[in-house]
Scaffold this active site. Structure first.
Site, short mmCIF file in Angstrom:
data_model
loop_
_atom_site.label_atom_id
_atom_site.label_comp_id
_atom_site.label_asym_id
_atom_site.label_seq_id
_atom_site.Cartn_x
_atom_site.Cartn_y
_atom_site.Cartn_z
N ARG A 100 0.87 -1.18 0.00
CA ARG A 100 0.00 0.00 0.00
C ARG A 100 0.90 1.22 0.00
NH1 ARG A 100 -5.12 1.52 3.81
NH2 ARG A 100 -6.00 0.04 2.34
N HIS A 127 -7.68 0.67 -6.02
CA HIS A 127 -7.82 -0.16 -4.80
C HIS A 127 -8.45 -1.51 -5.19
CE1 HIS A 127 -7.83 -1.24 -0.72
NE2 HIS A 127 -8.72 -0.41 -0.21
N GLN A 130 -10.14 -4.05 -2.59
CA GLN A 130 -11.41 -3.60 -2.03
C GLN A 130 -12.57 -4.00 -2.94
OE1 GLN A 130 -12.18 -1.84 0.94
NE2 GLN A 130 -14.26 -2.38 0.30
N ASP A 224 -17.23 6.96 -0.22
CA ASP A 224 -15.90 6.87 0.38
C ASP A 224 -15.64 8.18 1.11
OD1 ASP A 224 -13.25 6.17 0.94
OD2 ASP A 224 -12.52 6.66 -1.07
N CYS A 265 -16.40 1.56 1.65
CA CYS A 265 -15.17 0.77 1.86
C CYS A 265 -14.64 0.92 3.28
CB CYS A 265 -14.11 1.17 0.84
SG CYS A 265 -13.74 2.94 0.83
N ARG A 293 -13.22 -8.71 3.17
CA ARG A 293 -11.85 -8.36 2.78
C ARG A 293 -10.90 -9.55 3.00
NH1 ARG A 293 -10.12 -3.32 2.45
NH2 ARG A 293 -8.62 -4.31 1.08
N1 NVA Z 1 -9.93 6.95 -0.77
C1 NVA Z 1 -9.51 6.46 0.52
C2 NVA Z 1 -9.76 4.98 0.61
C3 NVA Z 1 -9.48 4.38 1.96
C4 NVA Z 1 -9.73 2.90 1.98
C5 NVA Z 1 -8.01 6.76 0.70
O1 NVA Z 1 -7.25 6.58 -0.25
O2 NVA Z 1 -7.63 7.20 1.78
N1 CP Z 2 -11.16 -0.14 3.08
C1 CP Z 2 -9.87 -0.12 3.43
O1 CP Z 2 -8.94 -0.29 2.61
O2 CP Z 2 -9.66 0.09 4.77
P1 CP Z 2 -8.25 0.33 5.47
O3 CP Z 2 -7.71 1.64 4.95
O4 CP Z 2 -8.56 0.34 6.93
O5 CP Z 2 -7.33 -0.79 5.09
#
Ligand code: NVA
Ligand code: CP
Length: 315
Positions: A100, A127, A130, A224, A265, A293
């Protein structure tokens, strides 16, 4: 396909395989508990995570492997060691890498220079893992026949909006992203990718700036957070103002089909992108979605490490 670097690399057959096996893992989490025996999976994250980290570590454990969690500056990568050298070392010690981070190009480069499967666990652009949990939730709710149904994402045109459009296109769905125009619209390349895939799957890909038209007769409203990891705090008040009409409220939910569901999500900010009455109400499936997940990531690792994901030849 060695890696899962981008949602667009998956085909409908790949997704169906991953979701079928995920359902088997839900019924029996230890079905393949020696698949990764004496093997390790590195999980490297330069952004925070609750769900993806817990899902990934427990998925590896359920496959009999050892998860090795590496946070941000734990690696010499943060001190200037190259992606090439890092990829070679991780490939020598581990059997898969889950990453990530911010730049999609870093994930692509790690995939190119690793001999082991590399899985994108969120970038600024995408993502994919997800969306596997999301589509397991959708498939469970509505079955395989989704003709005539509309799947709507509302809010920021971010990584989730891109993945939503592209996965919907792969699944042959009528997918919609309702976002502000301008700065917070989805990237043109993600929209173009979704539309290109739609030509081969019969999907309909729509981008609109009208939340009410989008919500009308929808089967799913998805949203989101408005401030993603890495977003500029200096733009926060402007962004929240622009996004306010896209908040998922009871008023928007009332426009949807009678059997519609609400998805997110997570993490969620109640009172911003969604009202408490919606996210904690009877149409919300957020907990089922979140707990998918693990089984979807477990299934993805299982099939990637067995070279069973074929992927899309090219777009
Ligand atoms: N759009 C959000 C998704 C978190 C799962 C982010 O990138 O922070
Ligand atoms: N939905 C998701 O990716 O959650 P986290 O950021 O907690 O991993």
């Amino acid at each position: 396909m060695k890696d899962l670097l981008r949602t667009e690399h998956l085909t409908r057959a790949d997704v169906d395989l991953i979701l079928d096996t995920a359902s088997e893992f839900a019924a029996n989490p230890l079905r393949s508990s020696s698949a990764l025996a004496h093997k390790s999976v590195a999980i490297y994250m330069t952004k925070p995570s609750t769900r993806t980290r817990l899902a990934s570590e427990s998925a590896v454990a359920h496959l009999g492997g050892t998860p090795i969690f590496l946070r941000g500056d734990d690696l010499q990568l943060g001190r200037g060691e190259t992606i090439q050298d890092t990829a070679r070392i991780i490939s020598g010690f581990c059997d898969a890498l889950i990453i990530r981070t911010f730049a999609q190009s870093d994930v692509d480069a790690l995939g190119a220079h690793s001999s082991i499967p590399v899985i994108n666990a969120l970038t600024d652009d995408d993502h994919p893992t997800q969306l596997l949990a999301d589509w397991l939730t959708i498939r469970e709710t509505f079955g395989a026949d989704i003709q005539g149904r509309k799947f709507v994402y509302l809010g920021d045109g971010n990584n989730m909006a891109h993945a939503w459009l592209i996965m919907g296109a792969i699944m042959g769905a009528h997918v919609v992203a309702a976002t502000p125009s301008g700065k917070w619209a989805p990237d043109a390349t993600a929209i173009a990718t979704a539309k290109l895939i739609a030509q081969t799957t019969g999907a309909t890909v729509e981008v609109t700036h009208d939340p009410h038209a989008a919500a009308k007769e929808a089967s799913v409203l998805y949203t989101d957070v408005w401030m993603s990891m890495g977003d500029l705090e200096s733009e926060k008040s402007e962004k929240i103002r622009e996004l306010a009409p896209f908040a998922v409220t009871n008023e928007l939910m009332a426009l949807t089909e009678t059997d519609s569901i609400f998805m997110h999500c997570l993490p969620a900010h109640r009172g911003e992108e969604v009202s408490s009455s919606v996210i904690d109400g009877p149409k919300s499936v957020i907990w089922r979605e979140a707990f998918h997940r693990r089984t979807t990531i477990q299934s993805l690792i299982y099939h990637l490490t067995r070279s069973e994901i074929l992927g899309r030849a090219s777009l």
